[in-house]
Design a protein around this motif. Structure first.
Motif, PDB file in Angstrom:
ATOM      1  N   TRP A  45       0.926  -1.179   0.231  1.00 37.52           N
ATOM      2  CA  TRP A  45       0.127  -0.021   0.054  1.00 37.52           C
ATOM      3  C   TRP A  45       0.948   1.421  -0.027  1.00 37.52           C
ATOM      4  CZ3 TRP A  45      -4.432  -1.146  -1.589  1.00 37.52           C
ATOM      5  CH2 TRP A  45      -5.169  -2.485  -1.028  1.00 37.52           C
ATOM      6  N   ILE A  56      -3.413   6.026   1.073  1.00 36.17           N
ATOM      7  CA  ILE A  56      -3.558   4.586   1.349  1.00 36.17           C
ATOM      8  C   ILE A  56      -5.115   4.471   1.551  1.00 36.17           C
ATOM      9  CG2 ILE A  56      -3.188   2.757   2.928  1.00 36.17           C
ATOM     10  CD1 ILE A  56      -0.492   3.676   3.124  1.00 36.17           C
ATOM     11  N   MET A  60      -7.802   1.852  -0.424  1.00 32.95           N
ATOM     12  CA  MET A  60      -8.299   0.793   0.440  1.00 32.95           C
ATOM     13  C   MET A  60      -9.981   0.890   0.328  1.00 32.95           C
ATOM     14  SD  MET A  60      -5.736  -0.123   3.448  1.00 32.95           S
ATOM     15  CE  MET A  60      -6.628  -1.741   3.886  1.00 32.95           C
TER      16      MET A  60
END
Length: 134
Positions: A45, A56, A60
């Protein structure tokens, strides 16, 4: 599938193989990440976020805007999506990590591993809990 990973790759006009290669992983590994069949480690990530200038949280799926990490409108991950962390813990950790450079984030991860490996802060196993109850 993980958040906006596929969306980012497609916006860059890259194949899975090209994207994987750009961050140092094989196409099959990346394919498994994109489909949600495997969970990437934190270094993946961080690498993607740094290389492509996104957060990040965005990658996500915790935010729809790659520039709004840590701001009030960034949703906190649910307990289910972060495993053993409560919403408050995830929020506090995310806010602190957002202020750190790569070396600082790596040191936090190492420190957490050291704490977990030591005896004082290690969570007891199911067997140990059973022994204490007997």
């Amino acid at each position: 599938m993980y958040g906006h990973l596929k969306e980012l790759r497609e916006s860059l006009g890259l194949t899975q193989e090209e994207f994987g290669k750009s961050v140092g992983i094989a196409k099959t590994t990346y394919n498994n990440y994109e489909k949600g069949e495997r969970s990437p480690k934190s270094d993946f990530w961080i690498s993607v976020a740094k290389k492509y200038g996104v957060t990040i949280d965005y990658l996500m799926g915790y935010s729809n805007d790659p520039d709004k990490v840590g701001k009030e409108n960034t949703p906190t991950p649910s307990v289910d999506s972060v495993g053993v962390l409560t919403k408050d813990e995830a929020s506090r950790i995310s806010a602190a990590m957002d202020q750190m450079n790569e070396e600082g984030r790596e040191r936090v991860a190492e420190y957490a591993e050291d704490l977990a490996a030591g005896g004082r802060f290690k969570k007891p196993s199911a067997a140990e809990l059973g022994e204490k109850e007997a």
